[in-house]
Write a protein that holds these residues in place. Structure first.
Motif, PDB file in Angstrom:
ATOM      1  N   THR A 175      52.905  74.968  81.545  1.00  0.00           N
ATOM      2  CA  THR A 175      52.856  75.920  80.438  1.00  0.00           C
ATOM      3  C   THR A 175      52.868  77.344  80.958  1.00  0.00           C
ATOM      4  O   THR A 175      52.363  77.632  82.056  1.00  0.00           O
ATOM      5  CB  THR A 175      51.617  75.664  79.546  1.00  0.00           C
ATOM      6  OG1 THR A 175      51.713  76.474  78.380  1.00  0.00           O
ATOM      7  CG2 THR A 175      50.317  75.970  80.265  1.00  0.00           C
ATOM      8  N   VAL A 176      53.464  78.232  80.171  1.00  0.00           N
ATOM      9  CA  VAL A 176      53.575  79.656  80.495  1.00  0.00           C
ATOM     10  C   VAL A 176      53.020  80.454  79.326  1.00  0.00           C
ATOM     11  O   VAL A 176      53.390  80.202  78.174  1.00  0.00           O
ATOM     12  CB  VAL A 176      55.046  80.057  80.748  1.00  0.00           C
ATOM     13  CG1 VAL A 176      55.171  81.568  80.912  1.00  0.00           C
ATOM     14  CG2 VAL A 176      55.598  79.342  81.966  1.00  0.00           C
ATOM     15  N   ALA A 177      52.128  81.387  79.624  1.00  0.00           N
ATOM     16  CA  ALA A 177      51.597  82.287  78.598  1.00  0.00           C
ATOM     17  C   ALA A 177      52.186  83.673  78.815  1.00  0.00           C
ATOM     18  O   ALA A 177      52.012  84.263  79.889  1.00  0.00           O
ATOM     19  CB  ALA A 177      50.076  82.332  78.660  1.00  0.00           C
ATOM     20  N   VAL A 178      52.878  84.188  77.817  1.00  0.00           N
ATOM     21  CA  VAL A 178      53.438  85.535  77.873  1.00  0.00           C
ATOM     22  C   VAL A 178      52.460  86.464  77.161  1.00  0.00           C
ATOM     23  O   VAL A 178      52.203  86.307  75.968  1.00  0.00           O
ATOM     24  CB  VAL A 178      54.824  85.599  77.210  1.00  0.00           C
ATOM     25  CG1 VAL A 178      55.420  86.998  77.373  1.00  0.00           C
ATOM     26  CG2 VAL A 178      55.755  84.557  77.820  1.00  0.00           C
ATOM     27  N   LEU A 204      51.015  83.036  84.087  1.00  0.00           N
ATOM     28  CA  LEU A 204      50.790  84.127  83.151  1.00  0.00           C
ATOM     29  C   LEU A 204      51.873  85.162  83.417  1.00  0.00           C
ATOM     30  O   LEU A 204      52.141  85.497  84.577  1.00  0.00           O
ATOM     31  CB  LEU A 204      49.410  84.749  83.342  1.00  0.00           C
ATOM     32  CG  LEU A 204      48.207  83.823  83.187  1.00  0.00           C
ATOM     33  CD1 LEU A 204      46.915  84.573  83.533  1.00  0.00           C
ATOM     34  CD2 LEU A 204      48.140  83.261  81.778  1.00  0.00           C
ATOM     35  N   VAL A 205      52.485  85.685  82.368  1.00  0.00           N
ATOM     36  CA  VAL A 205      53.622  86.586  82.516  1.00  0.00           C
ATOM     37  C   VAL A 205      53.418  87.797  81.606  1.00  0.00           C
ATOM     38  O   VAL A 205      52.968  87.667  80.468  1.00  0.00           O
ATOM     39  CB  VAL A 205      54.940  85.883  82.121  1.00  0.00           C
ATOM     40  CG1 VAL A 205      56.114  86.844  82.226  1.00  0.00           C
ATOM     41  CG2 VAL A 205      55.167  84.656  82.995  1.00  0.00           C
ATOM     42  N   SER A 206      53.753  88.970  82.126  1.00  0.00           N
ATOM     43  CA  SER A 206      53.718  90.173  81.291  1.00  0.00           C
ATOM     44  C   SER A 206      54.668  91.219  81.849  1.00  0.00           C
ATOM     45  O   SER A 206      54.855  91.311  83.062  1.00  0.00           O
ATOM     46  CB  SER A 206      52.301  90.752  81.219  1.00  0.00           C
ATOM     47  OG  SER A 206      52.278  91.897  80.386  1.00  0.00           O
ATOM     48  N   GLU A 207      55.263  91.996  80.946  1.00  0.00           N
ATOM     49  CA  GLU A 207      56.030  93.158  81.384  1.00  0.00           C
ATOM     50  C   GLU A 207      55.154  94.397  81.394  1.00  0.00           C
ATOM     51  O   GLU A 207      55.607  95.470  81.787  1.00  0.00           O
ATOM     52  CB  GLU A 207      57.248  93.365  80.486  1.00  0.00           C
ATOM     53  CG  GLU A 207      56.937  93.619  79.033  1.00  0.00           C
ATOM     54  CD  GLU A 207      58.182  93.727  78.182  1.00  0.00           C
ATOM     55  OE1 GLU A 207      59.258  94.059  78.726  1.00  0.00           O
ATOM     56  OE2 GLU A 207      58.093  93.478  76.965  1.00  0.00           O
ATOM     57  N   ARG A 222      56.666  91.446  73.396  1.00  0.00           N
ATOM     58  CA  ARG A 222      56.597  90.243  74.236  1.00  0.00           C
ATOM     59  C   ARG A 222      57.210  89.034  73.538  1.00  0.00           C
ATOM     60  O   ARG A 222      57.587  88.051  74.197  1.00  0.00           O
ATOM     61  CB  ARG A 222      55.150  89.976  74.661  1.00  0.00           C
ATOM     62  CG  ARG A 222      54.179  89.525  73.569  1.00  0.00           C
ATOM     63  CD  ARG A 222      54.158  88.022  73.398  1.00  0.00           C
ATOM     64  NE  ARG A 222      53.353  87.669  72.230  1.00  0.00           N
ATOM     65  CZ  ARG A 222      52.078  87.358  72.294  1.00  0.00           C
ATOM     66  NH1 ARG A 222      51.445  87.360  73.436  1.00  0.00           N
ATOM     67  NH2 ARG A 222      51.424  87.026  71.184  1.00  0.00           N
ATOM     68  N   ASN A 223      57.317  89.062  72.208  1.00  0.00           N
ATOM     69  CA  ASN A 223      57.890  87.923  71.487  1.00  0.00           C
ATOM     70  C   ASN A 223      59.319  87.629  71.921  1.00  0.00           C
ATOM     71  O   ASN A 223      59.749  86.477  71.957  1.00  0.00           O
ATOM     72  CB  ASN A 223      57.845  88.169  69.975  1.00  0.00           C
ATOM     73  CG  ASN A 223      56.441  88.105  69.407  1.00  0.00           C
ATOM     74  OD1 ASN A 223      55.522  87.615  70.056  1.00  0.00           O
ATOM     75  ND2 ASN A 223      56.274  88.602  68.196  1.00  0.00           N
ATOM     76  N   ARG A 224      60.063  88.688  72.254  1.00  0.00           N
ATOM     77  CA  ARG A 224      61.448  88.471  72.679  1.00  0.00           C
ATOM     78  C   ARG A 224      61.493  87.735  74.014  1.00  0.00           C
ATOM     79  O   ARG A 224      62.446  86.982  74.282  1.00  0.00           O
ATOM     80  CB  ARG A 224      62.185  89.806  72.765  1.00  0.00           C
ATOM     81  CG  ARG A 224      61.920  90.622  74.020  1.00  0.00           C
ATOM     82  CD  ARG A 224      62.462  92.039  73.909  1.00  0.00           C
ATOM     83  NE  ARG A 224      62.566  92.694  75.204  1.00  0.00           N
ATOM     84  CZ  ARG A 224      61.536  93.126  75.926  1.00  0.00           C
ATOM     85  NH1 ARG A 224      60.303  92.982  75.485  1.00  0.00           N
ATOM     86  NH2 ARG A 224      61.746  93.713  77.099  1.00  0.00           N
ATOM     87  N   ILE A 225      60.452  87.917  74.845  1.00  0.00           N
ATOM     88  CA  ILE A 225      60.409  87.228  76.139  1.00  0.00           C
ATOM     89  C   ILE A 225      60.126  85.746  75.935  1.00  0.00           C
ATOM     90  O   ILE A 225      60.719  84.892  76.601  1.00  0.00           O
ATOM     91  CB  ILE A 225      59.360  87.881  77.061  1.00  0.00           C
ATOM     92  CG1 ILE A 225      59.751  89.327  77.348  1.00  0.00           C
ATOM     93  CG2 ILE A 225      59.206  87.101  78.363  1.00  0.00           C
ATOM     94  CD1 ILE A 225      58.760  90.083  78.203  1.00  0.00           C
TER      95      ILE A 225
END
Length: 373
Positions: A175-178, A204-207, A222-225
């Motif tokens: 699983t990936v959490a943006v 865990l991912v963030s811009e 972040r929704n677009r990611i």
């Protein structure tokens, strides 16, 4: 300042710095990047504060001084974080489909992002979910994770949390959490333990750079990611004005699959799902139906759902026609059966005999009556 202490002179360094001084949803900055490129634009901001043609880079200057003092290598080492930029081996190709490609991504966790995005399913829904929505999300996501699909979501309350927990519960589930804030900022705080588990076992991912606070526009951005990292987005439960529908909109723009789980027709929590289905989202009820849509064409077909078999399913067509015209509460004459079924006397008598033998009909003094099998 020597070149060795000017990391912004490299593409990676420039993208990292730009992530600190500009919001990814800022259309003005996006236009400047499209015109000048990240490397040159950041160089202009640092050296002159304006472009060669004299356009002030006001949007980039308010955070610049503080950001130049950040030692990114030290930050990433201390937090166990890695920075990805376009062109890196781990950079997911799906992100390049975005109109506004992230300047960079901060990633925390053992899961490689390019591998995680291969066949991943984005799952979104209401933060104030019902037990019905939580159960549906958990059941579908657990089964998807068991079958090797990565679950991508946003670590929020409700459906997001149910999706992450189900994936973590699966054997070798991914699983990936943006996140809308930095990967070191657990938000919402009551999900801190869940977010930590995702960081330990998934990614865990963030811009947004480390330390960045979550904010409304960052959630929408972040929704677009989430949509771009996934081959399809599943909305499990959402109202008409739910933010989950923003992710669905991005998925449609990216030509990704859009799926929705239906709810009770009178439920306000599922009204958004029903609108998405009316707009073209594929109605799904289990993992098989999700994989049929997002999987390899012709190789992952969902089994056909059928009701339980009943004795009359095994009847030949003529016998079934006769059975259909028998009544459970009153007798029917042979002549009436002939007229209604359109069959001849011999065919009707053979069928009645077959039905009697199977226990589906019985003969009375004044005709024939249906019996339950």
């Amino acid at each position: 300042m020597t070149p060795a202490r000017e990391p912004w002179r490299s593409e990676r360094g420039a993208r990292t710095l730009l992530s600190r001084i500009a919001e990814p949803y800022d259309e003005t900055v996006q236009e400047l990047v499209a015109e000048h490129g990240v490397l040159d634009l950041v160089g202009y901001a640092v050296r002159d504060g304006r472009t060669p043609d004299g356009v002030p880079l006001t949007r980039l200057l308010s955070r610049l001084g503080r950001s130049l003092g950040v030692d990114e290598e030290q930050v990433t080492r201390a937090l166990g974080v890695r920075v990805l930029v376009p062109g890196d081996a781990e950079w997911p190709a799906g992100l390049d489909d975005l109109t506004a490609v992230p300047w960079a991504l901060w990633v925390r966790g053992p899961l490689r992002l390019d591998e995680a995005a291969d066949g991943a399913v984005g799952v979104v829904g209401s933060r104030a979910s019902s037990s019905y929505g939580d159960e549906a999300a958990a059941r579908i996501c657990f089964d998807l994770a068991e079958r090797g699909r990565t679950i991508v979501s946003g670590a929020a309350y409700g459906i997001d949390a149910a999706a992450h927990r189900a994936a973590l519960a699966a054997d070798e589930g991914r699983t990936v959490a943006v996140l809308a804030g930095g990967v070191d900022v657990a938000y919402p705080r009551s999900n801190a333990e869940l977010i930590a588990r995702v960081g330990q076992h998934g990614a865990l991912v963030s811009e947004t750079p480390p330390g960045g606070a979550p904010a409304r526009m960052r959630f929408l951005s972040r929704n677009r990611i989430i949509a771009a990292l996934s081959v399809g987005t599943l909305v499990v439960e959402c109202g008409l004005r739910s933010g989950a529908r923003n992710t669905v909109a991005h998925a449609r723009e990216l030509d990704r699959h859009v799926m929705a789980v239906p709810g009770p027709v009178g439920s306000a929590l599922s009204a958004g799902c029903h609108q998405e289905i009316r707009a073209g989202a594929v109605l799904v009820t289990d993992a098989d139906e999700v994989i049929e849509l997002v999987g390899r064409m012709g190789e992952d077909l969902a089994p056909v759902k059928r009701g339980g078999r009943v004795p009359q399913d095994d009847l030949d067509p003529e016998t079934r026609r006769v059975w259909q015209w028998l009544r459970p509460r009153r007798s029917v004459s042979v002549d009436e059966v002939m007229v209604r079924s359109g069959l001849g006397l011999g065919e009707v008598l053979v069928a009645l005999s077959e039905l009697e033998e199977r226990g589906l009909a019985e003969q009375l003094l004044d005709g024939w009556k249906r019996r339950s099998g």
